[in-house]
Design a protein around this motif. Sequence first.
Motif, PDB file in Angstrom:
ATOM      1  N   LEU A   1       1.240  -1.122  -0.275  1.00 46.35           N
ATOM      2  CA  LEU A   1      -0.136  -0.157   0.661  1.00 46.35           C
ATOM      3  C   LEU A   1       1.626   1.873   0.150  1.00 46.35           C
ATOM      4  O   LEU A   1       0.881   1.906  -0.518  1.00 46.35           O
ATOM      5  CB  LEU A   1      -1.025   0.376   1.247  1.00 46.35           C
ATOM      6  N   ALA A   2       1.463   1.365   0.369  1.00 48.37           N
ATOM      7  CA  ALA A   2       2.851   1.956   1.107  1.00 48.37           C
ATOM      8  C   ALA A   2       3.430   2.868  -0.061  1.00 48.37           C
ATOM      9  O   ALA A   2       3.213   3.554  -1.036  1.00 48.37           O
ATOM     10  CB  ALA A   2       4.177   2.081   1.803  1.00 48.37           C
TER      11      ALA A   2
ATOM     12  N   VAL B   1      -4.638   0.259  -4.617  1.00 45.81           N
ATOM     13  CA  VAL B   1      -4.465   0.926  -3.520  1.00 45.81           C
ATOM     14  C   VAL B   1      -5.755   1.117  -2.656  1.00 45.81           C
ATOM     15  O   VAL B   1      -5.830   0.192  -1.365  1.00 45.81           O
ATOM     16  CB  VAL B   1      -4.753   2.685  -3.555  1.00 45.81           C
ATOM     17  N   ARG B   2      -7.096   0.572  -3.215  1.00 43.82           N
ATOM     18  CA  ARG B   2      -8.342   0.049  -2.776  1.00 43.82           C
ATOM     19  C   ARG B   2      -8.135  -1.241  -2.993  1.00 43.82           C
ATOM     20  O   ARG B   2      -8.985  -1.391  -1.288  1.00 43.82           O
ATOM     21  CB  ARG B   2      -9.250   0.499  -3.802  1.00 43.82           C
ATOM     22  N   TYR B   3      -7.721  -1.974  -2.936  1.00 47.64           N
ATOM     23  CA  TYR B   3      -7.262  -3.145  -3.231  1.00 47.64           C
ATOM     24  C   TYR B   3      -7.292  -3.484  -1.462  1.00 47.64           C
ATOM     25  O   TYR B   3      -6.953  -4.293   0.060  1.00 47.64           O
ATOM     26  CB  TYR B   3      -6.799  -4.639  -3.560  1.00 47.64           C
ATOM     27  N   GLU B   4      -5.705  -3.047  -1.343  1.00 44.24           N
ATOM     28  CA  GLU B   4      -5.222  -3.455  -0.438  1.00 44.24           C
ATOM     29  C   GLU B   4      -4.927  -2.552   1.479  1.00 44.24           C
ATOM     30  O   GLU B   4      -5.258  -3.071   2.304  1.00 44.24           O
ATOM     31  CB  GLU B   4      -3.470  -2.710  -0.663  1.00 44.24           C
ATOM     32  N   ARG B   5      -6.193  -1.530   0.875  1.00 40.34           N
ATOM     33  CA  ARG B   5      -6.260  -1.109   2.244  1.00 40.34           C
ATOM     34  C   ARG B   5      -7.522  -1.973   2.536  1.00 40.34           C
ATOM     35  O   ARG B   5      -7.977  -1.836   4.059  1.00 40.34           O
ATOM     36  CB  ARG B   5      -7.410   0.275   1.462  1.00 40.34           C
ATOM     37  N   ALA B   6      -8.198  -2.304   1.752  1.00 45.34           N
ATOM     38  CA  ALA B   6      -9.400  -3.632   2.655  1.00 45.34           C
ATOM     39  C   ALA B   6      -9.402  -4.891   2.961  1.00 45.34           C
ATOM     40  O   ALA B   6      -9.349  -5.158   4.029  1.00 45.34           O
ATOM     41  CB  ALA B   6     -10.626  -3.707   0.879  1.00 45.34           C
TER      42      ALA B   6
ATOM     43  N   THR C   1      -5.265   1.188 -12.653  1.00 46.03           N
ATOM     44  CA  THR C   1      -5.186   0.036 -11.970  1.00 46.03           C
ATOM     45  C   THR C   1      -4.906   0.114 -10.849  1.00 46.03           C
ATOM     46  O   THR C   1      -4.469  -0.268  -9.497  1.00 46.03           O
ATOM     47  CB  THR C   1      -4.241  -0.820 -13.287  1.00 46.03           C
ATOM     48  N   LEU C   2      -3.645   1.152 -10.989  1.00 44.40           N
ATOM     49  CA  LEU C   2      -3.236   2.075  -9.284  1.00 44.40           C
ATOM     50  C   LEU C   2      -4.300   1.854  -8.584  1.00 44.40           C
ATOM     51  O   LEU C   2      -3.856   1.812  -7.543  1.00 44.40           O
ATOM     52  CB  LEU C   2      -2.337   2.634  -9.610  1.00 44.40           C
TER      53      LEU C   2
END
Length: 177
Positions: free
Chosen positions: A128-129, A155-160, A150-151
């Motif tokens: 995420l970072a 970001v949204r995937y890693e936050r979830a 795509t990016l």
Amino acid sequence: MTRTLNATAASLLGFLHEGPMTGWDLVATAQQRIGDFWSLTQSQVYRELTAMAEAGLVEAGDPGPRARRPYALTDAGREAFGEWLQGDVTEELIRFPLLLVVMFGEHVPPERLAEVITTHRHLHAQRLAMYEKELAEAPAGEPDPYAAATLDFGVRYERAVLEWFDALPTKLRGAND
């Protein structure tokens, strides 16, 4: 010869729209551009290139340094790629090995389960970072909307995923969380 493309072959044809590349170049490009959400092995790339060359979708050039052979997209390859893009997008399949460990967590010593979860949470926080840094360093003006979308998904995937880790019961995370 008509050949139904799989997503791996289609991704290679997509990259070859940028110009001829060796199998080595394609592996490196795939790792850099799609490696966080689509895995390709070197053997898959060479197997697909061989099959696509036999089907007339790519054309192998003369070997260069280290006997690396560049492959170029043919008109048939462009057409097959276009047909693949127009076809049905298959449903995604989540393959998340950590979920298997969690599913069978009752068979894992608690300290080992906590260690695995902590390790994976850290990996997702790092990813995420990295994505957020890429967003912050993106050039001003009109970004590539396809890469940006795509990016943004990354970001949204890693936050979830991080939210999921944080919501796990203490029993799974261990006392040292």
